[in-house]
Structure formats: C-alpha cells, structure tokens
Write a protein that holds these residues in place. Structure first.
Motif, PDB file in Angstrom:
ATOM      1  N   GLN A   1     -32.786  88.360 -43.431  1.00  0.00           N
ATOM      2  CA  GLN A   1     -32.913  89.114 -42.181  1.00  0.00           C
ATOM      3  C   GLN A   1     -33.206  88.139 -41.052  1.00  0.00           C
ATOM      4  O   GLN A   1     -34.339  87.740 -40.833  1.00  0.00           O
TER       5      GLN A   1
ATOM      6  N   SER B   1     -31.993  88.825 -35.493  1.00  0.00           N
ATOM      7  CA  SER B   1     -31.254  90.026 -35.084  1.00  0.00           C
ATOM      8  C   SER B   1     -31.668  91.255 -35.889  1.00  0.00           C
ATOM      9  O   SER B   1     -31.364  92.386 -35.508  1.00  0.00           O
ATOM     10  N   ARG B   2     -32.344  91.013 -37.009  1.00  0.00           N
ATOM     11  CA  ARG B   2     -32.863  92.053 -37.910  1.00  0.00           C
ATOM     12  C   ARG B   2     -31.780  92.737 -38.749  1.00  0.00           C
ATOM     13  O   ARG B   2     -32.074  93.697 -39.457  1.00  0.00           O
ATOM     14  N   GLN B   3     -30.574  92.240 -38.676  1.00  0.00           N
ATOM     15  CA  GLN B   3     -29.528  92.752 -39.560  1.00  0.00           C
ATOM     16  C   GLN B   3     -29.812  92.265 -40.979  1.00  0.00           C
ATOM     17  O   GLN B   3     -30.079  91.093 -41.188  1.00  0.00           O
TER      18      GLN B   3
ATOM     19  N   PHE C   1     -39.167  99.791 -37.632  1.00  0.00           N
ATOM     20  CA  PHE C   1     -37.740  99.502 -37.575  1.00  0.00           C
ATOM     21  C   PHE C   1     -37.091 100.298 -38.702  1.00  0.00           C
ATOM     22  O   PHE C   1     -37.446 100.136 -39.872  1.00  0.00           O
TER      23      PHE C   1
ATOM     24  N   LEU D   1     -33.868 101.415 -40.909  1.00  0.00           N
ATOM     25  CA  LEU D   1     -32.568 100.929 -41.351  1.00  0.00           C
ATOM     26  C   LEU D   1     -31.897 101.970 -42.232  1.00  0.00           C
ATOM     27  O   LEU D   1     -32.511 102.532 -43.139  1.00  0.00           O
TER      28      LEU D   1
ATOM     29  N   GLY E   1     -27.074  99.050 -41.945  1.00  0.00           N
ATOM     30  CA  GLY E   1     -26.716  99.185 -40.547  1.00  0.00           C
ATOM     31  C   GLY E   1     -27.543  98.256 -39.680  1.00  0.00           C
ATOM     32  O   GLY E   1     -28.412  97.538 -40.185  1.00  0.00           O
ATOM     33  N   PRO E   2     -27.314  98.262 -38.373  1.00  0.00           N
ATOM     34  CA  PRO E   2     -28.013  97.352 -37.460  1.00  0.00           C
ATOM     35  C   PRO E   2     -29.453  97.752 -37.182  1.00  0.00           C
ATOM     36  O   PRO E   2     -30.213  96.958 -36.640  1.00  0.00           O
TER      37      PRO E   2
END
Lengths: 114, 114
Positions: A39, A42-44, B88, B90, B106-107
C-alpha cells in the motif's frame, strides 16, 4: 481463529540493498493461500505476491520472493535490489475459504532511502 | 479487463449524519464483494462480504450495514455516524468460485467524521 502477525512495525533499507519482512500466522487448515500486499502513499492496495500452501516451492515475482515455512507457519517477504518506489506499507494476509476472505496483519512500513 | 470504482474519494460528515458509500465492479459477473475498513496506522479489517445479490455477511458488529442491490454494486451505509466510524474504506472483489483466491481492491474512500 486465524491470525496474522507482523512483528516489524517499521523497516528501512538503502536503495539497491535487500530487505526481509517477516510474517507469521496461525491456522488449523491445511490448504490455504497467503499474500503480500503493498500500500503506497496513494493507499491503493496492490497484490505483490501469493503462495499456495500446497506448493513447496517458494513464490517469486521479479525482485520479490517469499520464504514459506509451512511447519513453522512463517511467510516472509524478501525484496531484492530495493527501489525508492518500494516505499510503502506491506501487509501479509491469509485467505480463509468458503467464501474467500482475507485476514490481514497490522502491516510493516518500509522506507527505502537513497 | 475488470475495474473497480469507489465514490466518493473523500467525505467529511458530522456525527449523527447518514452515510452511503458506493462500490461498482465492471468486466466480471457474479463476483464476491467485500468492504474493509482501515483505521489510521492499522491493518485492514473485513466488515462485510457478499457472494450474491441480496446476500450479505457481517464479520463484526458495528454501526454500519451493507447492501447489494445489483450484481456488481455494493453499498456501505449508516443511519447515524459515530466518531469511531472515521477511517479509510476499501471495497474489493474476487472471482466467485471454489478456488478463488485473489482479491482486487478499489481506490478507497477516506471518511472523516467530525
């Protein structure tokens, strides 16, 4: 219940060097899958590598490889020739079946410096 | 190819207000769908998963609920947000088969409850 433990909250490595991130897990199942996810800022969540428990051969993806020790329930990630872009949080994950769902460790923050 | 979308990307909501986060998947049919939450500096916690339309399983008791009104749509909701709902979020999907093992994320949506 399955648990995943990552005992290294933070790690750092110099560019081009090799670093190993550790992960242990606990399960009574015999057939399962293990994953490392990356991760970046960008936290993707990005899949880095996976290992099937029934395979003795350690998985390898370019500069990333694992050391899978089934008896010891250990699943470490080795990053060779570290690059600045490898800076990220790394999560180890165990997959439960029926239906498939992931149990994550708490992550290791890796910093690659020049 | 398959893609997964989440919106909104960021959200700031007051305590007590309702919540609706949406996730959609393209390029696949009858996927398994998942909602995870990641608190600051923590790993991912599975909140809900779904193996089909209208089929929702909850992993942890909480202030949130999930729904799957269409095959490739997964919604996370709350009637009244709490401060502890910040995090956050997801969404992920995987192939719906007995041997599925990879999840694709996903983002994410960053939720701040004030």
């Amino acid at each position: 219940a399955q648990t995943v433990t990552q005992s290294q909250p933070e790690m750092s490595v110099q560019e081009a060097e090799t670093v190993t991130l550790s992960c242990t897990y606990d399960t009574s199942e015999n057939n399962y899958y293990l994953f490392w996810y990356k991760q970046p800022p960008s936290r993707q969540m990005i899949l880095v590598i996976r290992q099937e428990a029934y395979k003795q051969q350690n998985a390898t993806e370019n500069r990333f490889s694992v050391n899978f020790q089934k008896a010891a329930k250990s699943f470490s990630l080795k990053i060779s020739d570290s690059q600045l872009g490898d800076t990220a949080m790394y999560f180890c994950a165990f997959m439960k079946h029926s239906p498939s769902r992931l149990i994550f460790g708490t992550g290791t923050r890796l910093q690659v410096f020049p | 190819s398959q893609t997964i979308h989440q919106w909104p990307a960021t959200l700031v909501q007051p305590v007590g207000s309702p919540l609706s986060l949406e996730c959609t998947v393209e390029g696949t049919s009858n996927p398994n769908l998942y909602w995870y939450r990641q608190a600051a500096g923590r790993g991912l916690q599975l909140l809900f998963y779904s193996v089909g339309i209208g089929q929702i399983s909850s992993e942890v008791p909480q202030n949130l609920s999930a729904s799957r009104p269409q095959d490739r749509q997964f919604i996370l909701s709350s009637k009244k947000l709490l401060l502890s709902d910040s995090g956050f979020y997801l969404c992920a999907w995987s192939v719906n088969s007995g041997l599925s093992y990879e999840q694709y994320f996903g983002p994410g949506t960053r939720l701040t409850v004030t």
